[in-house]
Design a protein around this motif. Structure first.
Motif, PDB file in Angstrom:
ATOM      1  N   THR A 201       0.844  -1.282  -0.054  1.00 23.61           N
ATOM      2  CA  THR A 201       0.126  -0.183  -0.117  1.00 23.61           C
ATOM      3  C   THR A 201       0.822   1.238  -0.080  1.00 23.61           C
ATOM      4  O   THR A 201       0.376   2.264  -0.802  1.00 23.61           O
ATOM      5  CB  THR A 201      -0.999  -0.057   1.255  1.00 23.61           C
ATOM      6  OG1 THR A 201      -1.460  -1.339   1.480  1.00 23.61           O
ATOM      7  CG2 THR A 201      -2.217   0.889   1.032  1.00 23.61           C
ATOM      8  N   ALA A 202       1.737   1.168   0.785  1.00 22.02           N
ATOM      9  CA  ALA A 202       2.687   2.573   1.188  1.00 22.02           C
ATOM     10  C   ALA A 202       3.391   3.007  -0.358  1.00 22.02           C
ATOM     11  O   ALA A 202       3.091   4.142  -0.765  1.00 22.02           O
ATOM     12  CB  ALA A 202       3.690   2.312   2.135  1.00 22.02           C
ATOM     13  N   PRO A 203       4.045   2.130  -0.908  1.00 23.33           N
ATOM     14  CA  PRO A 203       4.777   2.451  -2.228  1.00 23.33           C
ATOM     15  C   PRO A 203       3.833   2.772  -3.442  1.00 23.33           C
ATOM     16  O   PRO A 203       3.983   3.639  -4.055  1.00 23.33           O
ATOM     17  CB  PRO A 203       5.604   1.254  -2.666  1.00 23.33           C
ATOM     18  CG  PRO A 203       5.287   0.179  -1.611  1.00 23.33           C
ATOM     19  CD  PRO A 203       4.529   0.827  -0.571  1.00 23.33           C
ATOM     20  N   LEU A 205       0.633   4.206  -2.717  1.00 22.96           N
ATOM     21  CA  LEU A 205       0.079   5.268  -2.409  1.00 22.96           C
ATOM     22  C   LEU A 205       1.438   6.612  -2.863  1.00 22.96           C
ATOM     23  O   LEU A 205       0.807   7.304  -3.359  1.00 22.96           O
ATOM     24  CB  LEU A 205      -0.012   5.459  -1.019  1.00 22.96           C
ATOM     25  CG  LEU A 205      -0.401   6.685  -0.235  1.00 22.96           C
ATOM     26  CD1 LEU A 205      -1.635   7.071  -0.774  1.00 22.96           C
ATOM     27  CD2 LEU A 205      -0.350   6.512   1.384  1.00 22.96           C
ATOM     28  N   GLU A 206       2.597   6.224  -2.430  1.00 20.94           N
ATOM     29  CA  GLU A 206       3.504   7.197  -2.992  1.00 20.94           C
ATOM     30  C   GLU A 206       3.649   7.435  -4.406  1.00 20.94           C
ATOM     31  O   GLU A 206       3.553   8.327  -5.002  1.00 20.94           O
ATOM     32  CB  GLU A 206       5.041   6.671  -2.446  1.00 20.94           C
ATOM     33  CG  GLU A 206       5.019   7.116  -1.066  1.00 20.94           C
ATOM     34  CD  GLU A 206       6.442   6.757  -0.335  1.00 20.94           C
ATOM     35  OE1 GLU A 206       7.274   7.026  -1.127  1.00 20.94           O
ATOM     36  OE2 GLU A 206       6.317   6.248   0.929  1.00 20.94           O
ATOM     37  N   ARG A 207       3.426   6.255  -5.333  1.00 22.01           N
ATOM     38  CA  ARG A 207       3.630   6.419  -6.681  1.00 22.01           C
ATOM     39  C   ARG A 207       2.362   7.249  -7.134  1.00 22.01           C
ATOM     40  O   ARG A 207       2.396   7.858  -8.023  1.00 22.01           O
ATOM     41  CB  ARG A 207       3.350   4.926  -7.115  1.00 22.01           C
ATOM     42  CG  ARG A 207       3.734   4.697  -8.477  1.00 22.01           C
ATOM     43  CD  ARG A 207       4.320   3.272  -8.872  1.00 22.01           C
ATOM     44  NE  ARG A 207       4.190   2.370  -8.213  1.00 22.01           N
ATOM     45  CZ  ARG A 207       3.316   1.392  -8.473  1.00 22.01           C
ATOM     46  NH1 ARG A 207       2.176   1.826  -9.543  1.00 22.01           N
ATOM     47  NH2 ARG A 207       2.883   0.369  -7.769  1.00 22.01           N
ATOM     48  N   THR A 228       3.593   2.297   7.668  1.00 22.88           N
ATOM     49  CA  THR A 228       4.264   2.619   6.478  1.00 22.88           C
ATOM     50  C   THR A 228       3.414   3.523   5.709  1.00 22.88           C
ATOM     51  O   THR A 228       4.160   4.465   5.067  1.00 22.88           O
ATOM     52  CB  THR A 228       4.421   1.165   5.572  1.00 22.88           C
ATOM     53  OG1 THR A 228       3.129   0.731   5.333  1.00 22.88           O
ATOM     54  CG2 THR A 228       5.309   0.215   6.180  1.00 22.88           C
ATOM     55  N   CYS A 229       2.243   3.336   5.777  1.00 23.57           N
ATOM     56  CA  CYS A 229       1.259   4.598   4.945  1.00 23.57           C
ATOM     57  C   CYS A 229       1.428   5.913   5.861  1.00 23.57           C
ATOM     58  O   CYS A 229       1.309   6.916   5.148  1.00 23.57           O
ATOM     59  CB  CYS A 229      -0.108   3.927   4.993  1.00 23.57           C
ATOM     60  SG  CYS A 229      -0.274   2.645   3.605  1.00 23.57           S
ATOM     61  N   SER A 232       4.444   7.428   4.475  1.00 17.99           N
ATOM     62  CA  SER A 232       4.355   7.938   3.327  1.00 17.99           C
ATOM     63  C   SER A 232       3.610   9.006   2.841  1.00 17.99           C
ATOM     64  O   SER A 232       3.905   9.924   2.156  1.00 17.99           O
ATOM     65  CB  SER A 232       3.667   6.997   2.148  1.00 17.99           C
ATOM     66  OG  SER A 232       4.387   5.570   2.131  1.00 17.99           O
ATOM     67  N   LYS A 235       5.646  11.782   4.081  1.00 19.04           N
ATOM     68  CA  LYS A 235       6.693  12.095   2.957  1.00 19.04           C
ATOM     69  C   LYS A 235       5.768  13.099   1.781  1.00 19.04           C
ATOM     70  O   LYS A 235       6.410  13.906   1.081  1.00 19.04           O
ATOM     71  CB  LYS A 235       7.196  10.731   2.301  1.00 19.04           C
ATOM     72  CG  LYS A 235       8.451  11.023   1.382  1.00 19.04           C
ATOM     73  CD  LYS A 235       8.860   9.694   0.824  1.00 19.04           C
ATOM     74  CE  LYS A 235       9.310   8.564   1.791  1.00 19.04           C
ATOM     75  NZ  LYS A 235       9.688   7.306   1.233  1.00 19.04           N
ATOM     76  N   LEU A 236       4.431  12.464   1.565  1.00 18.22           N
ATOM     77  CA  LEU A 236       3.804  13.280   0.249  1.00 18.22           C
ATOM     78  C   LEU A 236       3.509  14.645   0.966  1.00 18.22           C
ATOM     79  O   LEU A 236       2.965  15.593   0.227  1.00 18.22           O
ATOM     80  CB  LEU A 236       2.509  12.636   0.345  1.00 18.22           C
ATOM     81  CG  LEU A 236       2.836  11.343  -0.554  1.00 18.22           C
ATOM     82  CD1 LEU A 236       1.427  10.559  -0.469  1.00 18.22           C
ATOM     83  CD2 LEU A 236       3.154  11.625  -2.038  1.00 18.22           C
TER      84      LEU A 236
END
Ligand code: FES
Length: 288
Positions: A201-203, A205-207, A228-229, A232, A235-236
């Motif tokens: 989910t986290a990568p 979401l970032e993508r 992890t989310c 993210s 980070k966003l």
């Protein structure tokens, strides 16, 4: 910048009756959602909705003498409250064995709720995993009922396999047809019959690259997805005040009696279960 206000300390809202005394109810309908998840619709003995619950509130389902378990009210209709029950132990096995017409006890509603009034006019980003869809769905279906009052609704929802995606048909087929609703699904493992996204989910979401832009994020899932989310989202660029979650999985009695839900000096059932991440940052141990 003004942030969303979340009400706290609402757990004593069971007015006019013994908060620990279950209401006698019966099962109205049962649907198998995944191999180990069922949705149970519960109605009063008079065939009415047992009580009103706000999105995110919880209630206790009981089978005498097997025991009782706390669940989020995942949706409600004129004559029922619906609960999403994952088979994880003795009581939930008993709940899975229930058929329409069977007796069940129900007490609640407990806890605070998602701040649906403060969310009016906002764009919303929901992030969920597996059974974490149950509390998210309580808010999402509420928003659908007054769609024009809210902004865009985006959902990023994942599970280990397609069988872990609860309410998958409805989410995949019905929700994207609603104006302003976008759904992104992923599974963690290649699975027969799945031609969609395979990603954690986290990568994922970032993508997808959601920028805050006034959006409020609502996050609900297991500890790994949550951690992890959350990283993210930060980070966003999402501020902790603009990320909301529910800790309902930690509740047991719902009214401050059993001591099972405390984090430091706070009881999730009395103060929550809905918090912003900014609020959780101020409670030692809440995010670890
Ligand atoms: S759930 Fe029992 S004290 Fe909070």
């Amino acid at each position: 910048m003004s942030h969303i206000e979340i009400e706290h300390g609402c757990a004593r809202s069971v007015e006019g009756r013994d908060a620990l005394m279950p209401l006698p109810c019966r099962v109205l309908a049962v649907s198998q959602e995944t191999s180990d998840v069922k949705a149970l619709r519960i109605t009063s003995l008079q065939g009415t909705r047992p009580f009103d619950a706000k999105p995110g509130q919880t209630a206790m389902l009981s089978i005498i003498p097997s025991g009782e378990c706390m669940f989020c009210v995942s949706s409600q209709g004129e004559d029922y409250l619906e609960f999403t029950v994952k088979k994880v132990g003795f009581v939930t096995e008993q709940l899975h064995a229930l058929r329409p017409g069977d007796a069940v006890g129900l007490r609640g509603p407990y806890g605070n709720w998602f701040p649906y009034e403060g969310l009016r006019g906002k764009d919303l980003l929901f992030i969920g995993g597996g059974i974490g869809m149950a509390p998210l769905r309580s808010l999402i279906t509420y928003l659908f009922d007054c769609r024009s009052e809210y902004g865009a609704i985006d959902l990023v929802y994942s599970g280990s396999t397609p069988d872990d995606l609860v309410f998958c048909r409805e989410i995949q087929e019905d929700w994207p047809r609603i104006d302003g609703v976008t759904v992104h699904l992923s599974v963690y493992r290649e699975s027969p019959g799945w031609d969609g996204e395979v990603a954690f989910t986290a990568p994922f979401l970032e993508r997808l690259g959601y920028a805050p832009d006034g959006r409020i994020a609502v996050l609900c899932g297991g500890p790994s997805l949550f951690r992890t989310c959350l990283a993210s989202l930060e980070k966003l660029g999402f501020a902790p005040e603009d990320i909301i979650t529910t800790l309902e999985m930690r509740m047991k009695c719902g009214i401050g009696k059993c001591g099972r839900c405390n984090i430091g000096s706070h009881y999730i059932c009395l103060d929550g279960p809905v918090f912003s991440i900014a609020e959780l940052h101020k409670i030692p141990g809440a995010l670890h």
